[in-house]
Design a protein around this motif. Structure first.
Motif, mmCIF file in Angstrom:
data_model
loop_
_atom_site.group_PDB
_atom_site.id
_atom_site.type_symbol
_atom_site.label_atom_id
_atom_site.label_comp_id
_atom_site.label_asym_id
_atom_site.label_seq_id
_atom_site.Cartn_x
_atom_site.Cartn_y
_atom_site.Cartn_z
ATOM 1 N N ILE A 198 1.087 -1.178 -0.290
ATOM 2 C CA ILE A 198 -0.181 -0.156 -0.013
ATOM 3 C C ILE A 198 1.299 1.543 0.418
ATOM 4 O O ILE A 198 1.658 1.027 0.648
ATOM 5 C CB ILE A 198 -0.247 -0.423 1.308
ATOM 6 N N SER A 199 0.466 2.177 -0.841
ATOM 7 C CA SER A 199 1.289 3.276 -1.104
ATOM 8 C C SER A 199 1.358 3.987 -0.027
ATOM 9 O O SER A 199 1.043 4.543 0.569
ATOM 10 C CB SER A 199 1.543 3.821 -2.813
ATOM 11 N N THR A 200 2.949 4.238 0.573
ATOM 12 C CA THR A 200 3.184 5.542 1.330
ATOM 13 C C THR A 200 3.971 6.578 0.502
ATOM 14 O O THR A 200 3.034 7.901 0.203
ATOM 15 C CB THR A 200 4.243 5.105 2.107
ATOM 16 N N VAL A 201 3.771 6.786 -0.717
ATOM 17 C CA VAL A 201 4.079 7.792 -1.333
ATOM 18 C C VAL A 201 3.802 6.990 -2.944
ATOM 19 O O VAL A 201 4.787 6.316 -3.671
ATOM 20 C CB VAL A 201 5.537 8.291 -1.876
ATOM 21 N N CYS A 202 3.366 7.771 -4.443
ATOM 22 C CA CYS A 202 3.472 7.146 -5.544
ATOM 23 C C CYS A 202 3.164 8.930 -6.598
ATOM 24 O O CYS A 202 2.699 9.543 -5.787
ATOM 25 C CB CYS A 202 2.218 6.310 -5.621
ATOM 26 N N LEU A 203 3.353 8.343 -7.804
ATOM 27 C CA LEU A 203 3.871 9.027 -8.471
ATOM 28 C C LEU A 203 3.738 8.813 -10.131
ATOM 29 O O LEU A 203 3.903 7.906 -10.209
ATOM 30 C CB LEU A 203 5.152 10.204 -8.602
ATOM 31 N N ALA A 204 3.148 9.413 -11.031
ATOM 32 C CA ALA A 204 3.158 9.237 -12.002
ATOM 33 C C ALA A 204 3.758 10.703 -13.288
ATOM 34 O O ALA A 204 3.186 11.874 -12.656
ATOM 35 C CB ALA A 204 1.556 8.574 -12.634
ATOM 36 N N VAL A 205 4.620 10.467 -14.155
ATOM 37 C CA VAL A 205 4.999 11.776 -14.644
ATOM 38 C C VAL A 205 4.957 11.297 -15.925
ATOM 39 O O VAL A 205 5.435 10.273 -17.314
ATOM 40 C CB VAL A 205 6.449 11.613 -14.223
ATOM 41 N N ARG A 220 3.744 16.020 -17.653
ATOM 42 C CA ARG A 220 2.693 16.234 -16.003
ATOM 43 C C ARG A 220 3.157 14.833 -15.330
ATOM 44 O O ARG A 220 3.882 14.409 -15.502
ATOM 45 C CB ARG A 220 1.530 15.741 -16.617
ATOM 46 N N ILE A 221 2.758 15.640 -13.727
ATOM 47 C CA ILE A 221 3.820 15.364 -12.665
ATOM 48 C C ILE A 221 1.992 14.771 -11.711
ATOM 49 O O ILE A 221 1.272 16.378 -11.550
ATOM 50 C CB ILE A 221 4.715 15.916 -12.290
ATOM 51 N N ALA A 222 1.825 14.279 -11.411
ATOM 52 C CA ALA A 222 0.947 14.004 -10.704
ATOM 53 C C ALA A 222 1.619 12.825 -9.455
ATOM 54 O O ALA A 222 1.778 11.967 -9.186
ATOM 55 C CB ALA A 222 -0.779 12.857 -10.752
ATOM 56 N N ILE A 223 0.246 12.997 -8.047
ATOM 57 C CA ILE A 223 0.863 12.559 -6.952
ATOM 58 C C ILE A 223 -0.382 11.782 -6.206
ATOM 59 O O ILE A 223 -1.127 12.263 -5.870
ATOM 60 C CB ILE A 223 2.270 13.365 -6.055
ATOM 61 N N GLY A 227 -1.159 13.517 0.262
ATOM 62 C CA GLY A 227 -2.459 14.364 0.995
ATOM 63 C C GLY A 227 -3.746 13.177 0.707
ATOM 64 O O GLY A 227 -4.111 12.318 0.580
ATOM 65 N N PRO A 228 -4.573 13.596 1.638
ATOM 66 C CA PRO A 228 -6.343 13.638 1.397
ATOM 67 C C PRO A 228 -7.003 13.072 -0.290
ATOM 68 O O PRO A 228 -7.557 11.804 -0.384
ATOM 69 C CB PRO A 228 -7.431 14.243 1.661
ATOM 70 N N VAL A 229 -6.401 13.542 -0.804
ATOM 71 C CA VAL A 229 -6.820 13.434 -2.175
ATOM 72 C C VAL A 229 -5.547 13.693 -3.375
ATOM 73 O O VAL A 229 -4.764 14.146 -2.936
ATOM 74 C CB VAL A 229 -7.383 14.741 -2.935
ATOM 75 N N PRO A 230 -5.248 12.592 -3.780
ATOM 76 C CA PRO A 230 -3.830 13.050 -5.067
ATOM 77 C C PRO A 230 -3.935 13.763 -5.749
ATOM 78 O O PRO A 230 -5.638 14.685 -6.168
ATOM 79 C CB PRO A 230 -4.971 11.737 -6.482
ATOM 80 N N GLU A 231 -3.103 14.751 -6.087
ATOM 81 C CA GLU A 231 -3.263 16.385 -7.060
ATOM 82 C C GLU A 231 -1.823 16.670 -8.456
ATOM 83 O O GLU A 231 -1.185 15.440 -8.348
ATOM 84 C CB GLU A 231 -2.901 16.641 -5.880
ATOM 85 N N ARG A 232 -1.860 17.307 -8.930
ATOM 86 C CA ARG A 232 -1.326 17.286 -10.225
ATOM 87 C C ARG A 232 -0.757 18.161 -9.472
ATOM 88 O O ARG A 232 -0.651 19.422 -8.600
ATOM 89 C CB ARG A 232 -1.988 17.738 -11.005
ATOM 90 N N LEU A 233 1.039 18.046 -10.337
ATOM 91 C CA LEU A 233 2.346 19.574 -9.398
ATOM 92 C C LEU A 233 1.718 20.549 -10.228
ATOM 93 O O LEU A 233 2.596 20.611 -11.405
ATOM 94 C CB LEU A 233 3.828 19.120 -9.537
ATOM 95 N N GLY A 234 0.815 21.436 -10.504
ATOM 96 C CA GLY A 234 0.523 22.324 -11.290
ATOM 97 C C GLY A 234 1.888 23.325 -11.742
ATOM 98 O O GLY A 234 2.723 23.839 -12.710
#
Length: 303
Positions: A198-205, A220-223, A227-234
């Motif tokens: 189960i992820s402690t940190v995950c990321l897609a690029v 595009r970078i999303a994590i 935090g409570p919801v996944p999000e993009r690193l705008g």
């Protein structure tokens, strides 16, 4: 313990809606891989449901098609299908990179993309990839006028841990997202154990270079899981888009991610991992585009 009065395998959306109408409080399932963990003692306690309505066999919910640069992925598409469906491998290779990290072989054959989104776990493995692909969810409901659909961005659909904008007697029928055949992609994940992590940190690029000049035409970078919801690193995306990637610019963009950690536990660890993941993911995605960028020495990484 979980008990229920009947189990309905719907062959069409109408059959699914009929079952929901006939059994108020029924629960929809597709792969059902999270059903027993949800119902076990300590989370939901003893649960009795009037019905389980299985929508995993509805053809419209397992179809995968492409149209005008967008993919239409049925919500009951399994995680395993993300590893082998020819269209997804060609136009959404990032999903396969996520899928190989998802639980184990048996669970991947059952678990569905739509289920991962509807569960809305902050640690959901497929969520960052879907965000990076500009995913929209398509929800269906039935009223007197027939079946109606509405769509919304995935970022708006998930409102918190385990919370979404899915309405009563509404079914997630598909996910529409960008086809990204020309992009390099990367997925990073870490958890507390070696198996079924189960992820402690995950990321897609995702990254794509301009045809000439070596600048970043798209990034595009999303994590997730920090935090409570996944999000993009705008902000990191904006700092890199249109620029020629260098070790320093990648490191600076990665450092912007540190303040996004809002988990209640292990914040310092998550910040360190997240910064490293952003940097490593960008370097890996660029390498797939044919651009080799060396990382800065490790001792200069954010602490």
């Amino acid at each position: 313990m979980l008990t229920f009065d009947r189990y309905v395998t719907a062959a069409t959306l109408d059959e699914a809606f009929d079952a929901l109408d006939a059994s108020p409080g029924a629960r929809l399932v597709a792969g059902a891989t999270d059903l027993l963990p949800w119902a076990r003692e300590g989370r939901a306690g003893d649960v009795h449901l009037p019905a389980l309505v299985d929508v995993g066999a509805i053809p419209a919910l397992t179809a995968v098609t492409a149209e005008d640069g967008r993919l239409r992925i049925g919500a009951a598409t399994t995680i395993a299908a993300c590893e082998r469906h020819p269209l997804l491998l060609r136009d959404a290779g990032l999903l396969a990179r996520c899928a190989v990290w998802f639980a184990d072989d048996q669970i991947r054959e059952q678990a569905t993309l739509g289920g991962n989104l509807v569960n809305a776990s902050p640690a959901g493995d497929m969520l960052p990839a879907m965000l990076a692909m500009n995913a929209q969810v398509v929800l269906a409901r039935r009223d007197g006028a027939g079946t109606q659909e509405r769509a919304m961005p995935l970022a708006d659909f998930i409102t918190g841990p385990g919370r979404t904008r899915l309405g009563a007697n509404e079914i997630l029928v598909r996910i529409d997202c960008d086809a990204v055949p020309g992009h390099g992609g990367a997925f990073e994940k870490v958890g507390h154990r070696r198996s079924l992590v189960i992820s402690t940190v995950c990321l897609a690029v995702l990254a794509r270079l301009a045809p000439a000049g070596g600048t970043l035409a798209d990034v595009r970078i999303a994590i997730g899981a920090v935090g409570p919801v996944p999000e993009r690193l705008g902000d990191a995306e904006a700092a890199l888009r249109g620029q020629r990637p260098t070790p320093s610019s990648i490191r600076e963009a990665a450092e912007l991610a540190a303040d996004r950690v809002r988990s209640r536990s292990r914040q310092a660890y998550r910040r360190e991992v997240l910064v490293n993941f952003v940097e490593r993911g960008l370097v890996a995605a660029l390498a797939q585009c044919g651009l080799a960028v060396q990382r800065l020495p490790k001792e200069t990484v954010h602490a």
